[in-house]
Write a protein that holds these residues in place. Structure first.
Motif, PDB file in Angstrom:
ATOM      1  N   PRO A  95      34.814  42.218  49.410  1.00  0.00           N
ATOM      2  CA  PRO A  95      34.944  40.824  49.839  1.00  0.00           C
ATOM      3  C   PRO A  95      36.145  40.615  50.763  1.00  0.00           C
ATOM      4  CG  PRO A  95      35.811  41.077  47.629  1.00  0.00           C
ATOM      5  CD  PRO A  95      35.301  42.436  48.046  1.00  0.00           C
ATOM      6  N   ALA A  96      36.221  39.429  51.371  1.00  0.00           N
ATOM      7  CA  ALA A  96      37.358  39.071  52.232  1.00  0.00           C
ATOM      8  C   ALA A  96      38.655  39.155  51.437  1.00  0.00           C
ATOM      9  CB  ALA A  96      37.174  37.654  52.763  1.00  0.00           C
ATOM     10  N   GLY A  97      39.699  39.698  52.066  1.00  0.00           N
ATOM     11  CA  GLY A  97      41.003  39.754  51.410  1.00  0.00           C
ATOM     12  C   GLY A  97      41.165  40.937  50.472  1.00  0.00           C
ATOM     13  N   SER A  98      40.129  41.794  50.374  1.00  0.00           N
ATOM     14  CA  SER A  98      40.257  42.976  49.506  1.00  0.00           C
ATOM     15  C   SER A  98      41.064  44.058  50.221  1.00  0.00           C
ATOM     16  CB  SER A  98      38.876  43.523  49.126  1.00  0.00           C
ATOM     17  OG  SER A  98      38.193  43.947  50.294  1.00  0.00           O
ATOM     18  N   GLY A  99      41.320  43.837  51.505  1.00  0.00           N
ATOM     19  CA  GLY A  99      42.076  44.801  52.295  1.00  0.00           C
ATOM     20  C   GLY A  99      41.170  45.854  52.905  1.00  0.00           C
TER      21      GLY A  99
ATOM     22  N   ARG B 158      30.499  56.397  48.642  1.00  0.00           N
ATOM     23  CA  ARG B 158      30.261  54.938  48.694  1.00  0.00           C
ATOM     24  C   ARG B 158      31.271  54.257  47.762  1.00  0.00           C
ATOM     25  NH1 ARG B 158      24.699  53.594  46.979  1.00  0.00           N
ATOM     26  NH2 ARG B 158      24.988  55.295  45.517  1.00  0.00           N
ATOM     27  N   ILE B 159      31.994  53.314  48.327  1.00  0.00           N
ATOM     28  CA  ILE B 159      33.102  52.682  47.587  1.00  0.00           C
ATOM     29  C   ILE B 159      32.992  51.159  47.674  1.00  0.00           C
ATOM     30  CG2 ILE B 159      35.624  52.334  47.593  1.00  0.00           C
ATOM     31  CD1 ILE B 159      35.867  55.205  48.735  1.00  0.00           C
ATOM     32  N   LEU B 160      33.238  50.499  46.535  1.00  0.00           N
ATOM     33  CA  LEU B 160      33.401  49.045  46.545  1.00  0.00           C
ATOM     34  C   LEU B 160      34.882  48.763  46.311  1.00  0.00           C
ATOM     35  CD1 LEU B 160      32.198  46.157  46.537  1.00  0.00           C
ATOM     36  CD2 LEU B 160      32.028  46.358  44.056  1.00  0.00           C
ATOM     37  N   LEU B 161      35.503  48.149  47.321  1.00  0.00           N
ATOM     38  CA  LEU B 161      36.935  47.825  47.225  1.00  0.00           C
ATOM     39  C   LEU B 161      37.061  46.378  46.766  1.00  0.00           C
ATOM     40  CD1 LEU B 161      39.709  49.045  47.812  1.00  0.00           C
ATOM     41  CD2 LEU B 161      39.470  48.260  50.157  1.00  0.00           C
ATOM     42  N   THR B 162      37.674  46.174  45.607  1.00  0.00           N
ATOM     43  CA  THR B 162      37.786  44.814  45.076  1.00  0.00           C
ATOM     44  C   THR B 162      39.249  44.460  44.851  1.00  0.00           C
ATOM     45  OG1 THR B 162      37.650  45.623  42.820  1.00  0.00           O
ATOM     46  CG2 THR B 162      35.590  44.898  43.827  1.00  0.00           C
ATOM     47  N   ALA B 163      39.478  43.189  44.556  1.00  0.00           N
ATOM     48  CA  ALA B 163      40.797  42.705  44.106  1.00  0.00           C
ATOM     49  C   ALA B 163      40.536  41.346  43.480  1.00  0.00           C
ATOM     50  CB  ALA B 163      41.769  42.584  45.271  1.00  0.00           C
ATOM     51  N   ALA B 164      41.397  40.947  42.558  1.00  0.00           N
ATOM     52  CA  ALA B 164      41.227  39.651  41.907  1.00  0.00           C
ATOM     53  C   ALA B 164      41.253  38.543  42.958  1.00  0.00           C
ATOM     54  CB  ALA B 164      42.346  39.448  40.898  1.00  0.00           C
ATOM     55  N   PRO B 165      40.467  37.460  42.774  1.00  0.00           N
ATOM     56  CA  PRO B 165      40.371  36.402  43.792  1.00  0.00           C
ATOM     57  C   PRO B 165      41.723  35.829  44.206  1.00  0.00           C
ATOM     58  CG  PRO B 165      38.753  36.042  42.053  1.00  0.00           C
ATOM     59  CD  PRO B 165      39.585  37.221  41.624  1.00  0.00           C
ATOM     60  N   GLU B 166      42.628  35.618  43.226  1.00  0.00           N
ATOM     61  CA  GLU B 166      43.921  35.015  43.602  1.00  0.00           C
ATOM     62  C   GLU B 166      44.755  35.980  44.446  1.00  0.00           C
ATOM     63  OE1 GLU B 166      42.701  35.483  40.605  1.00  0.00           O
ATOM     64  OE2 GLU B 166      44.120  36.567  39.326  1.00  0.00           O
TER      65      GLU B 166
ATOM     66  N   VAL C 179      24.467  38.564  50.263  1.00  0.00           N
ATOM     67  CA  VAL C 179      24.768  39.941  49.854  1.00  0.00           C
ATOM     68  C   VAL C 179      25.644  39.894  48.608  1.00  0.00           C
ATOM     69  CG1 VAL C 179      25.954  42.056  50.525  1.00  0.00           C
ATOM     70  CG2 VAL C 179      24.791  40.709  52.269  1.00  0.00           C
ATOM     71  N   ASP C 180      25.303  40.669  47.588  1.00  0.00           N
ATOM     72  CA  ASP C 180      26.159  40.741  46.400  1.00  0.00           C
ATOM     73  C   ASP C 180      27.228  41.797  46.653  1.00  0.00           C
ATOM     74  OD1 ASP C 180      27.415  40.917  44.037  1.00  0.00           O
ATOM     75  OD2 ASP C 180      25.692  41.564  42.860  1.00  0.00           O
ATOM     76  N   PHE C 181      28.400  41.315  47.075  1.00  0.00           N
ATOM     77  CA  PHE C 181      29.452  42.276  47.425  1.00  0.00           C
ATOM     78  C   PHE C 181      30.509  42.367  46.339  1.00  0.00           C
ATOM     79  CE2 PHE C 181      32.087  38.729  48.351  1.00  0.00           C
ATOM     80  CZ  PHE C 181      31.244  37.795  48.925  1.00  0.00           C
ATOM     81  N   LEU C 182      30.249  41.740  45.184  1.00  0.00           N
ATOM     82  CA  LEU C 182      31.244  41.773  44.115  1.00  0.00           C
ATOM     83  C   LEU C 182      30.848  42.730  42.993  1.00  0.00           C
ATOM     84  CD1 LEU C 182      32.010  37.945  44.044  1.00  0.00           C
ATOM     85  CD2 LEU C 182      33.439  39.746  44.999  1.00  0.00           C
TER      86      LEU C 182
ATOM     87  N   VAL D 213      37.114  50.756  43.657  1.00  0.00           N
ATOM     88  CA  VAL D 213      38.575  50.875  43.790  1.00  0.00           C
ATOM     89  C   VAL D 213      39.114  49.449  43.700  1.00  0.00           C
ATOM     90  CG1 VAL D 213      40.496  51.461  45.321  1.00  0.00           C
ATOM     91  CG2 VAL D 213      38.519  52.993  45.176  1.00  0.00           C
ATOM     92  N   ASP D 214      39.819  49.150  42.626  1.00  0.00           N
ATOM     93  CA  ASP D 214      40.372  47.808  42.421  1.00  0.00           C
ATOM     94  C   ASP D 214      41.826  47.807  42.877  1.00  0.00           C
ATOM     95  OD1 ASP D 214      41.415  45.430  41.543  1.00  0.00           O
ATOM     96  OD2 ASP D 214      40.451  45.504  39.572  1.00  0.00           O
ATOM     97  N   SER D 215      42.113  47.044  43.929  1.00  0.00           N
ATOM     98  CA  SER D 215      43.455  47.075  44.520  1.00  0.00           C
ATOM     99  C   SER D 215      44.355  45.950  44.003  1.00  0.00           C
ATOM    100  CB  SER D 215      43.356  47.001  46.047  1.00  0.00           C
ATOM    101  OG  SER D 215      42.971  45.708  46.447  1.00  0.00           O
TER     102      SER D 215
END
Ligand code: DC
Length: 261
Positions: free
Chosen positions: A46-50, A180-188, A221-224, A233-235
Motif C-alpha cells: 500500500p501507499a506509504g509502505s516504502g 514475491r513480496i508484500l511490503l506492509t506497515a501499520a496504517p499510522e 486490488v486487495d493489496f493488504l 515484509v512488515d516495515s
C-alpha cells in the motif's frame, strides 16, 4: 475493444525514447540466441509502505532494473487531465487511453517517464494527479492493457533481473515470479512517512488522503493481504536500510532455495 486499445496505445515506440524497444510489443517467439528472461522480483504494497524507495534500493544492490508500475497509472491520469477528461468516468478514461503513448526507463541511474515524448517524471507526482489516479486505475480494460505492457517491458529490457513494484504484481502481473513480496506497515506509520515526505502538508490531511486512496484502491486490488506463497515484509518497526535488508534477505533465501543453495 481492449485489443485495439492495446495496439493503439502501445503499438509504437515513444518519440525521443532512449529505449524504443521498451514500448514495442514482442513479435512472435524469441530467437534462439535471445538473452534469458530477466529474474522478476515482484513487490506489492500500500501507499506509504516504502515500496517504491525500498524496491529501487533493492534493485540497485542487486544490479537489476526497476519498474515502478504506479507511474503508468499516474501518467494516464496526467494525460486524462491534460485532455480535460473526467477521471471518475470510465468511458472518458478509455477515450483518452486510445492515444496514450507511454514510455518509462527501467534504469535505476536514469529514471524518466514520458507521455507522447513529454517528460512527465515530476508532473505525475503532483497532488492533482495523485487525487485523480484511483479513477483511471480502476478501469478493467486499462488494467489489462497496462499489465500486458509491464510484462513486455520486463521481457524486452535486456537486464538480468527487474524489481517490479505496485499493486497486484505478485498475483496478476507476475504470479509466477520466483520472488514475491508484500511490503506492509501499520496504517499510522504509513501516514507518518507520507507526511514526512511532503514537508508543507498537514499530517492529519495526509493521513486522511492516504486512507481515502487506500479505500478506493482496495475496492479494485486487495493489496493488504498476502496471496499464498507471497512473503510478507512488515516495515512497521524497521528503518529504511533494515527494510531493504529484509527484502534482500527474502530474495537471497528464495533464490537460494530455488537454486539448491
Ligand atoms: O504507487 P503509486 O502511488 O504511484 O500508485 C498510483 C496509483 O496507481 C495508486 O492509486 C494505486 C494504483 N496502482 C495500481 O492500481 N496498480 C499498480 N500495479 C500500481 C499502482
Amino acid at each position: 475493444m481492449t485489443e485495439s486499445l492495446l495496439k493503439r496505445a502501445f503499438g509504437a515506440p515513444a518519440e525521443g525514447s532512449a529505449a524504443p524497444a521498451l514500448t514495442k510489443p514482442a513479435a512472435g517467439a524469441a530467437p534462439a540466441d535471445a538473452a534469458p528472461a530477466p529474474v522478476v522480483i515482484a513487490i506489492d504494497g500500500p501507499a506509504g509502505s516504502g515500496k517504491s524507495s525500498v524496491s529501487k534500493a533493492a534493485a540497485v544492490r542487486l544490479g537489476y532494473g526497476f519498474l515502478d508500475t504506479g507511474a503508468a497509472y499516474r501518467a494516464l491520469a496526467w494525460h486524462a487531465l491534460e485532455h480535460g477528461a473526467d477521471t471518475s468516468d470510465a468511458t472518458a478514461v478509455l477515450e483518452v487511453f486510445g492515444d496514450f503513448d507511454y514510455a518509462i526507463s527501467l534504469d535505476t541511474r536514469d529514471r524518466w517517464v514520458r507521455v507522447g515524448g513529454v517528460d512527465v517524471t515530476t508532473a505525475i507526482r503532483e497532488p492533482r494527479v495523485t487525487d485523480a489516479v484511483s479513477g483511471v486505475a480502476r478501469v478493467p480494460a486499462v488494467r489489462k492493457a497496462v499489465n500486458e505492457l509491464f510484462r513486455r517491458l520486463v521481457a524486452s529490457a535486456g537486464l538480468p533481473g527487474v524489481v517490479v513494484e505496485g499493486r497486484d504484481i505478485t498475483t496478476v502481473v507476475f504470479p509466477d515470479a520466483p520472488v514475491r513480496i508484500l511490503l506492509t506497515a501499520a496504517p499510522e506509520v504509513r501516514a507518518a512517512r507520507r507526511s514526512a515526505e511532503l514537508t508543507d502538508h498537514d499530517a492529519a490531511k495526509v493521513a486522511a488522503a492516504l486512507h481515502k486512496r487506500d479505500a478506493a484502491d482496495s475496492t479494485v486490488v486487495d493489496f493488504l493481504t498476502a496471496a499464498p506463497g507471497v512473503e510478507v515484509v512488515d516495515s512497521t518497526h524497521l528503518d529504511f536500510e533494515q527494510t531493504v535488508d529484509a527484502v534482500l534477505s527474502v530474495v537471497d533465501n528464495t533464490m537460494g532455495a530455488r537454486d539448491g543453495r
